[in-house]
Design a protein around this motif. Structure first.
Motif, PDB file in Angstrom:
ATOM      1  N   LYS A   1       0.810  -1.219   0.000  1.00  0.00           N
ATOM      2  CA  LYS A   1       0.000   0.000   0.000  1.00  0.00           C
ATOM      3  C   LYS A   1       0.844   1.269   0.000  1.00  0.00           C
ATOM      4  CE  LYS A   1      -3.995  -2.039   0.108  1.00  0.00           C
ATOM      5  NZ  LYS A   1      -4.942  -1.897  -1.036  1.00  0.00           N
TER       6      LYS A   1
ATOM      7  N   SER B   1       0.418   3.889  -9.622  1.00  0.00           N
ATOM      8  CA  SER B   1      -0.221   4.089  -8.317  1.00  0.00           C
ATOM      9  C   SER B   1      -1.733   3.904  -8.403  1.00  0.00           C
ATOM     10  CB  SER B   1       0.114   5.480  -7.778  1.00  0.00           C
ATOM     11  OG  SER B   1      -0.417   6.490  -8.619  1.00  0.00           O
TER      12      SER B   1
ATOM     13  N   PHE C   1      -1.641   2.264  -4.566  1.00  0.00           N
ATOM     14  CA  PHE C   1      -0.667   2.486  -3.500  1.00  0.00           C
ATOM     15  C   PHE C   1      -0.285   3.966  -3.474  1.00  0.00           C
ATOM     16  CE2 PHE C   1       2.022   1.627  -7.202  1.00  0.00           C
ATOM     17  CZ  PHE C   1       2.985   2.630  -7.119  1.00  0.00           C
TER      18      PHE C   1
ATOM     19  N   TYR D   1       2.880   6.732  -2.355  1.00  0.00           N
ATOM     20  CA  TYR D   1       4.335   6.641  -2.446  1.00  0.00           C
ATOM     21  C   TYR D   1       4.988   7.923  -1.937  1.00  0.00           C
ATOM     22  CZ  TYR D   1       3.553   9.375  -6.703  1.00  0.00           C
ATOM     23  OH  TYR D   1       3.169  10.342  -7.595  1.00  0.00           O
TER      24      TYR D   1
END
Length: 407
Positions: free
Chosen positions: A5, A43, A48, A50
Motif C-alpha cells: 500500500k 499508483s 498504493f 508513495y
C-alpha cells in the motif's frame, strides 16, 4: 500476494524524464516529465501511495570497492527504497545486487554536439569548388594561353591570351583572333564549353552559399568521434553516475573501449541537467553521451545528434531483491507497453518541451533574409587586394621605365 500500500521510490532529476520539485511540505514531487505519468498510472493501477526520495550523490549507481553501490541502485540495495525509477538502465552488473522489472522502454545511447555555426562569408568565394577543381582551373589558365600562342595562326602576345582566358572564365566577352581551320575551331570551342560549365557551376553554388550560409563541420558518427578524442582534438563527456561509461569500457568494439577509457581517465563527467549540458556544449569540440529521449525532449532543434548510436539501453524499474510482487508488476507493464501508454506520455513530454523552447528549424519565408553589404565583404576584399596589386605593379613599371630612360 497483495501489492504494497505504500512504497518509497528513489528518483533522480533528468530533463524530460523526471522533472522534480518540492511541495509546500518540503517533500519531493514530480513536476513534469514522462515518468510522472508512468508513476501515476502505476499508483492508480495498484492503489498504493508513495514517497519520493533522492540519493545524496544524485547518481544512478556505480559499484564501490566494498561491494556496495552508490546512487539509486545503492538505495534499493540497502533497503532505503523499495524501487528506483527515472531512466534506470538494466545491466548484468546491476542485476547482481537488485532485481529489475521487465523493460518498459528501449532508448538509444547517442552523443550530441553543439549546432554548427556559420562559416565566415569570405570563405564562400573559395568553398564552391574543392581544392582539386581549383587546381585544375589554375592549370587550365596556365596551359591554354600557351597552346593558343603556338597553335593559332593569328598571333598575339602571350599576355593577351592570358587575359582572354581569365575574361572568358569571368563570363566577359573577348575578341580572340583565329584562322579558319577545323583544328582551331575545336581548340577554342572546347575551351568555351569547359568555361561555360565551370562558370555556371561556380555561380550557382556561390549564390546558394550567399543565400544559405555554409556551416562548420561537426562530428556525427562514433568512429570519427573516437578518432578525434584519441588525437586530443575533442572531448567526450558522460552523465554522472550512469552506466554508459562502464558499457563502453567492456565493449567488444575497440574504438568504444578506447573512448570509454578516455572518459574515465580524464574524468569527463557532468551533471545530467539541461544547464550543465547547455553550458558545456558552448565549446566547439565537445560531445556529450546521453539517451536520445533526453536530447530530443530537452533540446529540440538546438543540438546536433549523432547519426548512429553506441548501444540500445533497456529501461526498467530497479526493485529490491525482497520485493514481493515482481510478476504482477511485469504483467501490468506488458499491458501498458502493448497499449502504447508510455510512448504517449513520452510524446506529450517532448511536445511540452518543444513549445517551451519555441524554436523551429524549418525554413520559412520570414527566416529568408536578403543579401546585405557585409555579406559581400569577401568579394570586396578580393577586389581591393587585386586593385592594390595592380597599382603596385603599375607604379613599378612606371618607375622602372623612367630608370631605363635615364640610362
Amino acid at each position: 500476494m497483495k501489492f504494497p500500500k505504500f512504497l518509497r521510490i528513489a528518483v533522480n532529476q533528468i530533463g524530460g524524464m523526471c522533472e522534480l520539485g518540492v511541495d509546500a511540505n518540503g517533500k519531493l514531487k514530480f513536476e513534469s516529465g514522462t515518468e510522472r505519468g508512468f508513476i501515476q498510472f502505476l499508483s492508480e493501477m495498484f492503489r498504493f501511495s508513495y514517497e519520493l526520495v533522492q540519493p545524496p550523490d544524485m547518481s544512478w549507481g556505480s559499484p564501490r570497492s566494498d561491494g556496495n553501490w552508490t546512487g539509486l541502485i545503492g538505495m534499493v540495495q540497502r533497503g532505503e527504497a523499495d524501487m528506483a525509477m527515472c531512466s534506470v538502465i538494466i545491466t548484468e552488473e546491476r542485476e547482481k545486487v537488485v532485481s529489475f522489472s521487465r523493460e518498459y522502454d528501449i532508448q538509444h545511447m547517442i552523443f550530441a554536439t553543439r549546432r554548427p555555426k556559420n562559416l565566415p562569408r569570405i570563405q564562400s568565394i573559395i568553398l564552391p569548388f574543392s581544392f582539386q577543381i581549383w587546381l585544375g582551373v589554375l592549370c587550365l589558365l596556365i596551359i591554354m594561353p600557351v597552346l593558343w600562342k603556338y597553335l593559332l595562326k593569328v598571333k598575339t602576345d602571350l599576355g593577351n591570351y592570358y587575359m582572354y582566358a581569365l575574361a572568358s572564365l569571368l563570363k566577359l566577352s573577348i575578341d580572340i583572333k583565329c584562322g579558319r581551320s577545323c583544328g582551331e575551331y575545336i581548340l577554342l570551342g572546347t575551351w568555351f564549353w569547359i568555361v561555360a560549365v565551370i562558370s555556371a557551376g561556380y555561380g550557382s553554388v556561390f549564390l546558394s552559399f550567399l543565400t544559405l550560409p555554409m556551416k562548420e563541420d561537426v562530428i556525427r558518427d562514433i568512429p570519427r568521434l573516437a578518432k578525434a578524442v584519441a588525437k586530443g582534438s575533442h572531448k567526450c563527456y558522460a552523465f554522472q553516475g550512469t552506466s554508459p561509461v562502464n558499457s563502453l569500457v567492456i565493449s567488444s568494439v575497440e574504438q568504444m573501449r578506447e573512448l570509454g577509457a578516455s572518459i574515465r581517465r580524464n574524468h569527463w563527467i557532468i551533471e545530467p541537467s539541461v544547464e550543465a549540458v547547455k553550458n558545456l556544449l558552448e565549446e566547439k569540440n565537445v560531445a556529450v553521451i546521453g539517451t536520445s529521449a533526453f536530447f530530443l525532449s530537452q533540446f529540440p532543434n538546438e543540438l546536433t545528434l549523432s547519426k548512429d548510436f553506441f548501444f540500445q539501453a533497456r529501461i526498467g524499474i530497479a526493485l529490491s531483491k525482497k520485493f514481493c510482487c515482481k510478476k504482477i508488476l511485469d504483467r501490468k507493464l506488458l499491458q501498458m507497453q502493448q497499449a502504447g501508454f508510455y510512448q504517449e506520455w513520452s510524446k506529450r513530454s517532448r511536445y511540452s518541451s518543444f513549445v517551451k523552447s519555441n524554436t523551429s528549424d524549418s525554413l520559412t519565408m520570414e527566416s529568408v533574409q536578403p543579401i546585405h553589404v557585409e555579406e559581400l565583404f569577401g568579394a570586396i576584399r578580393l577586389l581591393a587586394v587585386g586593385y592594390t596589386v595592380a597599382c603596385f605593379v603599375l607604379a613599378t613599371e612606371i618607375i622602372s621605365s623612367k630608370f631605363k630612360y635615364k640610362l
